[in-house]
Scaffold this motif. Structure first.
Motif, PDB file in Angstrom:
ATOM      1  N   PRO A 226       0.691  -1.078   0.158  1.00 31.20           N
ATOM      2  CA  PRO A 226      -0.007  -0.202  -0.178  1.00 31.20           C
ATOM      3  C   PRO A 226       0.792   1.206   0.026  1.00 31.20           C
ATOM      4  O   PRO A 226       1.925   1.334   0.563  1.00 31.20           O
ATOM      5  N   VAL A 227       0.295   2.266  -0.639  1.00 32.53           N
ATOM      6  CA  VAL A 227       1.037   3.571  -0.717  1.00 32.53           C
ATOM      7  C   VAL A 227       0.382   4.686   0.543  1.00 32.53           C
ATOM      8  O   VAL A 227      -0.783   4.931   0.285  1.00 32.53           O
ATOM      9  N   ARG A 228       1.409   4.880   1.292  1.00 31.87           N
ATOM     10  CA  ARG A 228       0.883   5.866   2.629  1.00 31.87           C
ATOM     11  C   ARG A 228       1.773   6.764   2.604  1.00 31.87           C
ATOM     12  O   ARG A 228       2.934   6.498   2.882  1.00 31.87           O
ATOM     13  N   LEU A 229       1.171   7.993   2.615  1.00 27.17           N
ATOM     14  CA  LEU A 229       1.808   9.178   2.395  1.00 27.17           C
ATOM     15  C   LEU A 229       1.307  10.341   3.489  1.00 27.17           C
ATOM     16  O   LEU A 229       0.358  10.524   3.662  1.00 27.17           O
TER      17      LEU A 229
ATOM     18  N   ASP B  74      -0.135  13.177  -4.396  1.00 27.41           N
ATOM     19  CA  ASP B  74      -0.280  11.748  -4.851  1.00 27.41           C
ATOM     20  C   ASP B  74       1.047  11.372  -5.783  1.00 27.41           C
ATOM     21  O   ASP B  74       1.487  12.138  -6.680  1.00 27.41           O
ATOM     22  N   PRO B  75       1.623  10.029  -5.858  1.00 25.58           N
ATOM     23  CA  PRO B  75       2.889   9.839  -6.512  1.00 25.58           C
ATOM     24  C   PRO B  75       2.635   9.901  -7.959  1.00 25.58           C
ATOM     25  O   PRO B  75       1.334   9.414  -8.534  1.00 25.58           O
TER      26      PRO B  75
ATOM     27  N   SER C   2      13.399  12.539 -15.047  1.00 22.20           N
ATOM     28  CA  SER C   2      13.437  11.562 -14.029  1.00 22.20           C
ATOM     29  C   SER C   2      12.326  10.581 -14.009  1.00 22.20           C
ATOM     30  O   SER C   2      10.968  11.094 -14.132  1.00 22.20           O
ATOM     31  N   MET C   3      12.742   9.488 -13.884  1.00 25.57           N
ATOM     32  CA  MET C   3      11.496   8.469 -13.948  1.00 25.57           C
ATOM     33  C   MET C   3      11.232   7.908 -12.721  1.00 25.57           C
ATOM     34  O   MET C   3      10.943   6.509 -12.536  1.00 25.57           O
ATOM     35  N   GLY C   4      11.077   8.647 -11.805  1.00 26.47           N
ATOM     36  CA  GLY C   4      10.964   8.059 -10.076  1.00 26.47           C
ATOM     37  C   GLY C   4      10.894   9.229  -9.442  1.00 26.47           C
ATOM     38  O   GLY C   4      11.394  10.392  -9.694  1.00 26.47           O
ATOM     39  N   ASP C   5      10.730   8.863  -8.070  1.00 23.63           N
ATOM     40  CA  ASP C   5      10.849   9.666  -6.911  1.00 23.63           C
ATOM     41  C   ASP C   5      11.349   9.005  -5.852  1.00 23.63           C
ATOM     42  O   ASP C   5      11.138   7.805  -5.612  1.00 23.63           O
ATOM     43  N   VAL C   6      11.798   9.498  -4.644  1.00 23.34           N
ATOM     44  CA  VAL C   6      11.867   9.147  -3.187  1.00 23.34           C
ATOM     45  C   VAL C   6      11.286  10.003  -2.586  1.00 23.34           C
ATOM     46  O   VAL C   6      11.217  11.291  -2.478  1.00 23.34           O
ATOM     47  N   VAL C   7      10.587   9.234  -1.605  1.00 23.64           N
ATOM     48  CA  VAL C   7       9.897  10.334  -0.489  1.00 23.64           C
ATOM     49  C   VAL C   7      10.131   9.525   0.981  1.00 23.64           C
ATOM     50  O   VAL C   7      10.319   8.498   1.034  1.00 23.64           O
TER      51      VAL C   7
ATOM     52  N   THR D 155      -1.885   8.901   4.912  1.00 24.80           N
ATOM     53  CA  THR D 155      -3.405   8.530   4.337  1.00 24.80           C
ATOM     54  C   THR D 155      -2.856   7.580   3.200  1.00 24.80           C
ATOM     55  O   THR D 155      -2.068   7.900   2.464  1.00 24.80           O
ATOM     56  N   GLU D 156      -3.798   6.683   2.900  1.00 28.34           N
ATOM     57  CA  GLU D 156      -3.570   5.588   1.831  1.00 28.34           C
ATOM     58  C   GLU D 156      -3.740   6.598   0.571  1.00 28.34           C
ATOM     59  O   GLU D 156      -4.825   7.180   0.438  1.00 28.34           O
ATOM     60  N   ARG D 157      -3.101   6.257  -0.636  1.00 28.25           N
ATOM     61  CA  ARG D 157      -3.246   6.922  -1.953  1.00 28.25           C
ATOM     62  C   ARG D 157      -3.530   5.880  -2.945  1.00 28.25           C
ATOM     63  O   ARG D 157      -3.138   4.519  -2.534  1.00 28.25           O
ATOM     64  N   PRO D 158      -4.010   6.171  -4.156  1.00 28.10           N
ATOM     65  CA  PRO D 158      -4.076   5.206  -5.255  1.00 28.10           C
ATOM     66  C   PRO D 158      -2.950   4.263  -5.372  1.00 28.10           C
ATOM     67  O   PRO D 158      -1.612   4.953  -5.498  1.00 28.10           O
ATOM     68  N   GLU D 159      -3.050   3.156  -5.622  1.00 23.16           N
ATOM     69  CA  GLU D 159      -1.967   2.105  -5.990  1.00 23.16           C
ATOM     70  C   GLU D 159      -1.310   2.314  -7.182  1.00 23.16           C
ATOM     71  O   GLU D 159      -0.202   2.244  -7.512  1.00 23.16           O
ATOM     72  N   TYR D 160      -2.125   2.762  -8.248  1.00 23.01           N
ATOM     73  CA  TYR D 160      -1.823   2.874  -9.562  1.00 23.01           C
ATOM     74  C   TYR D 160      -1.810   3.999  -9.991  1.00 23.01           C
ATOM     75  O   TYR D 160      -3.065   4.908  -9.717  1.00 23.01           O
TER      76      TYR D 160
END
Length: 278
Positions: A54-57, A63-64, A105-110, A119-124
């Motif tokens: 799960p994506v929690r931020l 949102d990613p 940039s093809m990505g991120d670091v959090v 809070t949970e964010r969209p998986e996709y």
């Protein structure tokens, strides 16, 4: 250094000597050894995170833009497992996608601090739907499950980085047998799903730190990245890499960051590049 890593380095040293490389040059090369963490789904090492999930931020994080590939529990990493100034607690979330897009940039670091409300964010992400006509096959190829740690070591894979018009296109200083010594290391390398720290899996036309530095500077010139980035490879470190077997191809995703940004925990300054190997 544990007995496993000492044995690996002894093998590298012995093979280099067998190939006729002078002992003095071998020992100078061995001083380049860096600690790193080899992270896999198998093995008997401690669990230090997970692939996918799960994506929690925190609320102040958008949102990613890319799928979540890895979550690393910083407190589970032993002291000295890398030579990077990583946070001592909290979570590092690595987002990315195994698709090259030039200097973008093809990505991120959090970084999520310990105890932060999330809070949970969209998986996709919206731009990467898991549909049969789009990216479903890629998602099915991504690793999923617990990440286990093996304490490892790292040496350069290439002695010369052959990038056109690049200032780093030269043998590593003080190592006249750099290419031969790098080949010894590459020959014994068994690969990994995820690496944290070290030199990363280099290629003759793609040295992670040097390439990411170049891409970051280009992205700023093109208006796709804010701030000012150093073009010098030595000002950057490889934070992590993930190796993915895509349908009909392979890809390696590299998360790089400037040393000063990592020390200040400015993870939004990371830059992510993809090496495509069809």
């Amino acid at each position: 250094m544990n007995s496993r890593n000492s044995m690996i380095l002894d093998q590298v040293r012995a093979e280099a000597l067998d190939r006729g490389i002078p002992a003095g040059d071998v020992e100078r090369w061995m001083r380049l050894v860096r600690p790193c963490a080899l992270l896999t789904q198998g093995g008997d090492g401690p669990v230090v995170g997970r692939f996918g999930g799960p994506v929690r931020l925190p609320a102040d994080v958008a949102d990613p833009r890319f799928p979540l590939l890895v979550t690393i529990e910083c407190s589970a990493l032993p002291a000295g497992v890398t030579d990077l100034p990583l946070p001592s607690d909290g979570k590092l979330l690595l987002f990315g996608f195994p698709e090259p897009e030039g200097s973008y940039s093809m990505g991120d670091v959090v970084y999520v601090p310990e105890g932060a409300v999330t809070t949970e964010r969209p998986e996709y992400p919206e731009g990467y739907p898991p549909d049969p006509d789009s990216y479903l096959g890629v998602y099915e190829s991504l690793p999923d499950g617990e990440v286990r740690l093996t304490v490892d070591v790292s040496l350069p894979f290439v002695g010369v980085v052959e990038l056109p018009e690049a200032p780093w296109m030269a043998p590593l200083p003080g190592h006249p047998h750099a290419e031969e010594l790098a080949a010894v290391w590459a020959d014994q390398w068994g690969g990994a799903q995820l690496l944290l720290g070290g030199y990363g899996t280099e290629h003759s036309d793609f040295a992670p730190a040097a390439t990411i530095a170049s891409f970051a500077v280009d992205a700023e010139k093109e208006g796709h990245r804010s701030g000012t980035s150093s073009p010098r490879a030595e000002d950057w470190v490889l934070l992590a890499e993930v190796n993915v077997d895509r349908p009909g191809a392979g890809a390696t995703i590299y998360w790089g960051i400037q040393r000063e940004d990592l020390a200040a925990q400015r993870f939004d300054r990371a830059h992510v590049a993809v090496y495509w190997n069809p």
